[in-house]
Design a protein around this motif. Structure first.
Motif, PDB file in Angstrom:
ATOM      1  N   GLN A  78      92.784  96.889  66.386  1.00 26.38           N
ATOM      2  CA  GLN A  78      92.140  95.569  67.274  1.00 26.38           C
ATOM      3  C   GLN A  78      92.795  95.571  68.618  1.00 26.38           C
ATOM      4  OE1 GLN A  78      94.512  92.945  64.611  1.00 26.38           O
ATOM      5  NE2 GLN A  78      96.428  92.814  65.916  1.00 26.38           N
ATOM      6  N   ILE A  79      92.207  94.837  69.373  1.00 29.47           N
ATOM      7  CA  ILE A  79      92.469  94.809  70.900  1.00 29.47           C
ATOM      8  C   ILE A  79      94.063  94.285  70.906  1.00 29.47           C
ATOM      9  CG2 ILE A  79      92.122  93.489  73.035  1.00 29.47           C
ATOM     10  CD1 ILE A  79      89.950  95.530  72.285  1.00 29.47           C
ATOM     11  N   GLY A  80      94.798  94.920  71.740  1.00 27.23           N
ATOM     12  CA  GLY A  80      96.228  94.714  71.845  1.00 27.23           C
ATOM     13  C   GLY A  80      96.723  93.415  72.755  1.00 27.23           C
ATOM     14  N   THR A  81      97.693  92.877  72.491  1.00 26.58           N
ATOM     15  CA  THR A  81      98.130  91.926  73.298  1.00 26.58           C
ATOM     16  C   THR A  81      98.294  92.113  74.760  1.00 26.58           C
ATOM     17  OG1 THR A  81      99.314  90.825  71.359  1.00 26.58           O
ATOM     18  CG2 THR A  81      99.816  89.983  73.469  1.00 26.58           C
TER      19      THR A  81
ATOM     20  N   LEU B  40      96.314  94.037  76.416  1.00 28.04           N
ATOM     21  CA  LEU B  40      95.138  93.868  77.111  1.00 28.04           C
ATOM     22  C   LEU B  40      94.730  92.289  77.573  1.00 28.04           C
ATOM     23  CD1 LEU B  40      92.166  96.093  76.279  1.00 28.04           C
ATOM     24  CD2 LEU B  40      93.611  96.033  78.212  1.00 28.04           C
ATOM     25  N   TRP B  41      95.131  91.362  76.531  1.00 24.63           N
ATOM     26  CA  TRP B  41      94.921  90.078  76.756  1.00 24.63           C
ATOM     27  C   TRP B  41      95.714  89.471  77.970  1.00 24.63           C
ATOM     28  CZ3 TRP B  41      98.792  86.016  76.379  1.00 24.63           C
ATOM     29  CH2 TRP B  41      98.216  84.741  76.158  1.00 24.63           C
ATOM     30  N   GLU B  42      96.809  90.103  78.131  1.00 24.64           N
ATOM     31  CA  GLU B  42      97.780  89.725  79.304  1.00 24.64           C
ATOM     32  C   GLU B  42      97.040  90.325  80.421  1.00 24.64           C
ATOM     33  OE1 GLU B  42     101.701  91.073  78.859  1.00 24.64           O
ATOM     34  OE2 GLU B  42     102.321  90.466  80.667  1.00 24.64           O
TER      35      GLU B  42
ATOM     36  N   LEU C   8      93.640  88.447  81.554  1.00 24.77           N
ATOM     37  CA  LEU C   8      93.933  86.797  82.174  1.00 24.77           C
ATOM     38  C   LEU C   8      94.101  87.091  83.606  1.00 24.77           C
ATOM     39  CD1 LEU C   8      96.246  85.198  79.286  1.00 24.77           C
ATOM     40  CD2 LEU C   8      93.899  84.865  79.776  1.00 24.77           C
TER      41      LEU C   8
ATOM     42  N   ARG D 269      84.259  79.646  71.786  1.00 18.79           N
ATOM     43  CA  ARG D 269      85.533  79.740  72.202  1.00 18.79           C
ATOM     44  C   ARG D 269      85.776  80.287  73.679  1.00 18.79           C
ATOM     45  NH1 ARG D 269      87.602  84.400  71.554  1.00 18.79           N
ATOM     46  NH2 ARG D 269      86.407  85.959  70.414  1.00 18.79           N
TER      47      ARG D 269
ATOM     48  N   GLU E 106      86.995  89.188  79.158  1.00 24.32           N
ATOM     49  CA  GLU E 106      86.296  88.690  77.779  1.00 24.32           C
ATOM     50  C   GLU E 106      86.882  89.679  76.710  1.00 24.32           C
ATOM     51  OE1 GLU E 106      82.176  89.442  78.254  1.00 24.32           O
ATOM     52  OE2 GLU E 106      81.639  88.771  76.249  1.00 24.32           O
ATOM     53  N   ILE E 107      87.115  91.031  76.734  1.00 27.53           N
ATOM     54  CA  ILE E 107      87.597  91.788  75.787  1.00 27.53           C
ATOM     55  C   ILE E 107      88.949  91.451  75.019  1.00 27.53           C
ATOM     56  CG2 ILE E 107      88.411  94.311  75.239  1.00 27.53           C
ATOM     57  CD1 ILE E 107      85.955  95.315  76.856  1.00 27.53           C
ATOM     58  N   GLY E 108      90.086  91.127  76.378  1.00 24.99           N
ATOM     59  CA  GLY E 108      91.136  90.895  76.108  1.00 24.99           C
ATOM     60  C   GLY E 108      91.310  89.619  75.116  1.00 24.99           C
ATOM     61  N   LEU E 109      90.438  88.519  75.191  1.00 27.11           N
ATOM     62  CA  LEU E 109      90.613  87.329  74.454  1.00 27.11           C
ATOM     63  C   LEU E 109      90.275  87.876  73.177  1.00 27.11           C
ATOM     64  CD1 LEU E 109      88.546  84.943  76.732  1.00 27.11           C
ATOM     65  CD2 LEU E 109      91.172  84.897  76.226  1.00 27.11           C
ATOM     66  N   LEU E 110      89.861  88.895  72.370  1.00 27.82           N
ATOM     67  CA  LEU E 110      89.537  89.519  71.266  1.00 27.82           C
ATOM     68  C   LEU E 110      90.888  89.694  70.475  1.00 27.82           C
ATOM     69  CD1 LEU E 110      86.561  91.706  71.650  1.00 27.82           C
ATOM     70  CD2 LEU E 110      86.469  89.414  70.597  1.00 27.82           C
ATOM     71  N   SER E 111      91.978  89.780  71.511  1.00 26.07           N
ATOM     72  CA  SER E 111      93.153  90.248  70.653  1.00 26.07           C
ATOM     73  C   SER E 111      93.781  89.100  69.703  1.00 26.07           C
ATOM     74  CB  SER E 111      94.222  90.467  71.977  1.00 26.07           C
ATOM     75  OG  SER E 111      95.356  90.791  71.408  1.00 26.07           O
ATOM     76  N   PRO E 112      93.791  89.584  68.488  1.00 21.97           N
ATOM     77  CA  PRO E 112      94.137  88.662  67.539  1.00 21.97           C
ATOM     78  C   PRO E 112      95.235  87.678  67.609  1.00 21.97           C
ATOM     79  CG  PRO E 112      93.234  90.494  66.341  1.00 21.97           C
ATOM     80  CD  PRO E 112      93.618  91.015  67.754  1.00 21.97           C
ATOM     81  N   PHE E 113      96.472  88.662  68.166  1.00 22.11           N
ATOM     82  CA  PHE E 113      97.801  87.659  68.002  1.00 22.11           C
ATOM     83  C   PHE E 113      97.794  86.770  68.825  1.00 22.11           C
ATOM     84  CE2 PHE E 113     101.873  87.545  70.168  1.00 22.11           C
ATOM     85  CZ  PHE E 113     102.902  87.209  68.913  1.00 22.11           C
ATOM     86  N   PRO E 114      97.523  86.684  70.047  1.00 24.79           N
ATOM     87  CA  PRO E 114      97.421  85.474  70.856  1.00 24.79           C
ATOM     88  C   PRO E 114      96.477  84.431  70.625  1.00 24.79           C
ATOM     89  CG  PRO E 114      96.751  87.317  72.385  1.00 24.79           C
ATOM     90  CD  PRO E 114      97.220  87.884  71.004  1.00 24.79           C
ATOM     91  N   ARG E 115      95.315  85.164  69.970  1.00 17.61           N
ATOM     92  CA  ARG E 115      93.988  84.257  69.870  1.00 17.61           C
ATOM     93  C   ARG E 115      94.373  83.237  68.402  1.00 17.61           C
ATOM     94  NH1 ARG E 115      88.932  87.115  67.897  1.00 17.61           N
ATOM     95  NH2 ARG E 115      89.384  86.308  65.757  1.00 17.61           N
TER      96      ARG E 115
ATOM     97  N   ARG F  49      97.092  80.583  69.546  1.00 10.14           N
ATOM     98  CA  ARG F  49      96.427  79.578  70.068  1.00 10.14           C
ATOM     99  C   ARG F  49      95.543  78.588  69.378  1.00 10.14           C
ATOM    100  NH1 ARG F  49      95.894  80.163  75.859  1.00 10.14           N
ATOM    101  NH2 ARG F  49      93.699  79.264  75.829  1.00 10.14           N
TER     102      ARG F  49
ATOM    103  N   ILE G 282     101.975  81.962  75.565  1.00  5.97           N
ATOM    104  CA  ILE G 282     100.912  82.254  74.940  1.00  5.97           C
ATOM    105  C   ILE G 282      99.566  80.996  75.159  1.00  5.97           C
ATOM    106  CG2 ILE G 282      99.934  82.186  72.404  1.00  5.97           C
ATOM    107  CD1 ILE G 282     101.285  84.707  73.246  1.00  5.97           C
TER     108      ILE G 282
ATOM    109  N   ASP H 116      98.746  80.679  80.980  1.00  8.08           N
ATOM    110  CA  ASP H 116      98.672  81.491  79.752  1.00  8.08           C
ATOM    111  C   ASP H 116      98.962  83.010  80.182  1.00  8.08           C
ATOM    112  OD1 ASP H 116      97.376  79.319  78.654  1.00  8.08           O
ATOM    113  OD2 ASP H 116      95.387  79.883  78.707  1.00  8.08           O
ATOM    114  N   GLY H 117      99.614  83.673  79.521  1.00 11.23           N
ATOM    115  CA  GLY H 117      99.889  85.196  79.685  1.00 11.23           C
ATOM    116  C   GLY H 117     101.064  85.145  80.596  1.00 11.23           C
TER     117      GLY H 117
ATOM    118  N   TYR I 216      98.420  91.295  60.685  1.00 11.66           N
ATOM    119  CA  TYR I 216      98.490  91.318  62.061  1.00 11.66           C
ATOM    120  C   TYR I 216      99.906  91.661  62.299  1.00 11.66           C
ATOM    121  CZ  TYR I 216      94.126  89.157  62.422  1.00 11.66           C
ATOM    122  OH  TYR I 216      92.993  88.920  62.069  1.00 11.66           O
TER     123      TYR I 216
END
Lengths: 266, 266
Positions: free
Chosen positions: A66-69, A71-73, A76, A130, B73-82, B85, B116, B131-132, B255
């Motif tokens: 899965q996409i890593g945290t 990359l989320w950071e 953003l 979302r 857009e891809i980072g928002l797919l990260s399941p942990f923070p998603r 949230r 988060i 956020d982040g 996860y």
């Protein structure tokens, strides 16, 4: 030139592995990743290992990726959505406080309504959008208003493509959609009634620049038992005007414009 | 093995270019990027071109680079923070409605409080978190509570490191911080008074698992003219308990756990 060629290929293949994930595929096995990227399993294995080591990807307990945290950071930090969110969200928050319903802020990206921000709560009707969602334009409130206020050429291109059906209420005939868009332009706001999801309906207004061009859309999605959607329009218009004003103050920023256009789809 | 070695190196160097951006450096020139990654300019130029072609990076009108909307857009797919949230934000929204102040939800990541989710509005005091964000633990409300309820070993490691000063009120002596953490544990909530930013103060409570371990922190940041921060505690505790309950329902998800631990810093 050999290094150059192989470097390009390695980087773009590694990025393609990240791009293989989407809302419908938040986790993928190595085999699925290789298949979605049309990549030999050995290549995918090596690149996925590097992406995991850097924490661009994470592995789940059941051995999926899965996409890593991380990359989320990093994502953003992207200034375009970040600035838009900073501008729009306080006004969206005010709309949410008064309505307790789902509030959306979206821009056009290619042929999609691209959801930059969403505010929701316990009392709002559950819907699929979302932050970062892409949905088609014709069945969504924010999408329909972005489409209605787009250029005549863009509307023609959009209507000439197949119009996907989401529910039995989705408008899928080009002629009917063109008439609906003309009504939307004249009225100044878009309505949808169970066109995206059964059980929910929406109303949305354009966020207009001083030259009359549409920069974004602001909408509310409510349970379809609620009648009189038009009662949200004055409040939406008032907040959209405030957002437009703050956006216009930032027009000189050296960022890409507020309407993204993807290259024509491959 | 030659391809393997060069592939690893190319991918990790491309990723390092993305990792060169941070909150303090949202845009960088090619020269700055090469310098921050200790990379020859020609290599940086080639890799940046590939990242830009894939829209992982965007170029601004003044020829600087920034993280692209596609990575957002891809980072928002990260399941942990998603997932966190999705769980926390409706309860945070309720807290915001009642307080109209900044609401924070953070987890521990390495030695940082990792934000988060944040909800804010027009009437809340302006603060730097978003956020982040990552902020040190000792001067922030959510950080102080995450630290106070961490293991004794972790607290000792944290206190043994240099404690950075943010304002003249930041607690930078290890002994004083240890006493403050003991008080926080006993009282069950953390307070900060202008320790991160002059003009704002905060109160935060732990989000505790059934075994008493801290999973996250929930806090409010208000203008420092407001007295009686403790009045927010019952509401924070009530919402933290609801968040903990929903989190515990998801404990079986495959996860990574809710407390991230970075590898010890390089």
């Amino acid at each position: 030139m050999g290094t150059r060629g192989s470097g390009r290929s390695v980087t773009s293949r590694a990025l393609d592995l990240l791009g293989a994930f989407d809302v419908g595929h938040p986790t993928l096995t190595l085999t699925e990743l290789a298949a979605r990227c049309a990549m030999p399993l050995a290549t995918a294995h090596r690149l996925v290992g590097e992406l995991e080591a850097w924490r661009a990807l994470e592995r789940t307990a059941d051995n999926r990726y899965q996409i890593g945290t991380r990359l989320w950071e990093i994502g953003l930090l992207s200034p375009f959505p970040r600035r838009l969110r900073e501008i729009a969200m306080p006004f969206m928050q005010d709309l949410y406080e008064r309505s307790k319903e789902n509030i959306h802020f979206a821009v056009r990206d290619g042929h999609d309504a691209f959801y930059i921000a969403k505010i929701t709560g316990h009392r709002a009707v559950p819907i699929i959008s979302r932050d970062g969602s892409r949905l088609p334009m014709h069945p969504t409130g924010v999408g329909k208003v972005l489409l209605a206020f787009a250029s005549a050429e863009f509307i023609e291109t959009y209507c000439a493509r197949p119009l996907g059906r989401c529910t039995r209420h989705t408008i899928v005939e080009a002629g009917r959609l063109r008439r609906e868009l003309a009504i939307t332009r004249e009225r100044g706001y878009a309505l949808t009634v169970e066109e995206m999801t059964l059980g929910s309906c929406s109303v949305a207004v354009p966020v207009l620049d001083t030259d009359g061009s549409v920069k974004a859309a602001l909408g509310v999605v409510v349970h379809s038992v609620r009648r009189n959607l038009a009662r949200y329009v004055p409040d939406l218009r008032s907040e959209a005007a405030k957002i437009a004003e703050v956006m216009s103050e930032h027009r000189g920023d050296p960022y890409p414009g507020f309407v993204h256009d993807l290259p024509e789809e491959a």
